[in-house]
Each structure stands twice: as structure tokens, then as C-alpha cells.
Design an enzyme around this catalytic site. Structure first.
Site: not given
Length: 290
Positions: A212, A269
């Protein structure tokens, strides 16, 4: 548009045109000076076009028409050519996907702690049904520097795995074709290592992972580059960027856990996104100077 090929007299352009459309390569066949000419829309497809032309020219006249066996042979040849083009055009993206799938399989999506401990940022050990973790210095002391990157290959649910691989394929391969495999690999290492380190410092636990951070890095890089260089094609629509920003914000709430998605690596992230934006600034600046 650029001129890619001049057909010989009697050569039908239909087969080659079909191959190009199947590879989503925009083109036009124009009849000029007594022959058909193939014009391609985007010069960045030059390598793919060249290979497809070589496949097209290598076929015998009998191959160009024919029965079911010949059709089967043509299909196999075309599938092999597509695989060759993929390996040649974006080997790093394919390698990332294959390694992720392999590690997800042997770690049983995080349930097999024995194998999982090989790839976490610091070693983990299971003894007497107890899980023991070690500090980051233990990784440095043993010189197992691969652990700085390998958490990116770890995934803990099928949804997590599929979501990340789809975006790495969709955006990563296009970036690799645009900037080249070496820069793509270097950028992936920088973004993933940064994401992993900051995530570890935030939670002080090695039990995290996923691509991610790299996905957010790709999104940030691909979104910013057209603003820095007008020649860059836009890969990220405004709506898609809004979606990723909303999803980033949702990660800081309890909603993902309530939906059964577990705790999200929010720091990875965020750091991935920032790393991607900074990479775009550096790449754009160097490109402008050169």
C-alpha cells in the site's frame, strides 16, 4: 503520429492492425503512393510496435489464412508475443507481483509465523505458543538489510492482496515504461523502505506489511508529474485522487476494523504518498536541468 511501417504490394494490413488493437495501440492505416502505410499515435509504443511487426513479418503466407490448426498456431504465437512484450517492457512490475504472490502463498496471508518471520522488518520467533519480536538494531546487527523492503510483500487478507496488486499493475507498469526499469526499481525501493521504517517507528511492532505504501507513492508520483511536465500523460484522474485521499483519511478511523479489514498501516500510506510526491519533484527537476 509517426510512420511505423510500409506494407509491400499485396500485403494485407488487416492482421497487423488487429494485433495492434488487441494490444490497445492506437494507429491508422493510410494508402499513399500506391502502398498502405501504418501510422501509430503514440511514439512510446514504438518498441511494442516493432516487435509486433517482426511477428507479423515472420509468418508464412499460408499462416495468414487458413484452418483451425493454423488459427490455433497464430493464437499461441500471439500470446507468446504478448508475454514477451510484457517481460521486456515492465520486468520489475511483474517481478514485484510474482514475488508478492509467492510470499503471500508461503506465509498463508500472515497466518504462518515461521515463514512470516523471514520477511518482517525485524525477526519474530514463536516459542511455547508465545510470539517474541526483536528490535530494529537486531536487524542491523545481523546485516539482514533486505528486511527494510520485504514487509512490502506481506499481506494479511485476500482483499488487501488483490487491491494492492491491481494498482501496482495498473499504475506501476505504466510508470516503468515511462521512466525505465532502473529508475522504477530505485523509486520503489526508496518509497517502500521509507514507508516501512516510519510505520515501524510509529507502531513499534514488525507485524505489518503490504504494497500500500508503494501504491500511494505511485499515485502521488503519477498525479504530480503532469503538473510539472506538460508532456506527461495524466494517469490519475481528479476523481481517483479524491478517492485515495478519502481512503487515506478513513484509515485513521475505526471504520476499516468494523468492516473486518483490520488495522490499516496509515503511516506507511501517508509516508508513501509523501515519498512519491517528493520523488516527482526530484525527477521533474533533474529532467528539466538535463
Amino acid at each position: 503520429m509517426f510512420l511505423a511501417y510500409r506494407f509491400l504490394e499485396g500485403q494485407s494490413p488487416e492482421k497487423l492492425s488487429k494485433m495492434l488493437w488487441q494490444n490497445k495501440i492506437g494507429h491508422q492505416v493510410v494508402f499513399q503512393q500506391g502502398v498502405n502505410e501504418l501510422w501509430v499515435v503514440d511514439a512510446q509504443h514504438a518498441h511494442d510496435v516493432k516487435h509486433l511487426i517482426s511477428v507479423y513479418e515472420g509468418r508464412s503466407p499460408e499462416d495468414m489464412g487458413g484452418d483451425g490448426n493454423r488459427s490455433y498456431s497464430r493464437t499461441n504465437s500471439f500470446n507468446r508475443s504478448k508475454l514477451f512484450i510484457a517481460i521486456k517492457s515492465y520486468p520489475i512490475t511483474l517481478a514485484l507481483i510474482l514475488i508478492t504472490l509467492f510470499i503471500s502463498l508461503i506465509t498463508e496471508l500472515g497466518r504462518n509465523y515461521t515463514f512470516l518471520g523471514w520477511f518482517t522488518i525485524t525477526p519474530i520467533v514463536v516459542e511455547n505458543n508465545m510470539l517474541y519480536t526483536q528490535s530494529l538494531t537486531s536487524m542491523l546487527d545481523t546485516h539482514s538489510y533486505w528486511r527494510l523492503f520485504t514487509p512490502a510483500f506481506l499481506h494479511f487478507s485476500m482483499m488487501h492482496l488483490v487491491f494492492n496488486l491491481l494498482w501496482i499493475w495498473e499504475i506501476g507498469r505504466k510508470l516503468e515504461m515511462k521512466i525505465g526499469s532502473f529508475l522504477w526499481l530505485f523509486g520503489a525501493l526508496v518509497i517502500a523502505i521509507s514507508s516501512n521504517l516510519f510505520q515501524y517507528w510509529e507502531v513499534e511492532s514488525p507485524l505489518f506489511g503490504g504494497l500500500s505504501g508503494l501504491v500511494y507513492g505511485c499515485i502521488g508520483f503519477a498525479w504530480l508529474m503532469p503538473y510539472l511536465n506538460s508532456k506527461w500523460a495524466s494517469l490519475i484522474s481528479p476523481g481517483l485522487m479524491v478517492f485515495f485521499m478519502i481512503w487515506l483519511g478513513i484509515g485513521y478511523t475505526d471504520l476499516p476494523s468494523s468492516l473486518g479489514l483490520g488495522n490499516m498501516a496509515n503511516t506507511a500510506h501517508l509516508v508513501g504518498l509523501i515519498s512519491g510526491l517528493l520523488s516527482a519533484l526530484v525527477y521533474g527537476l533533474i529532467a528539466k536541468i538535463r
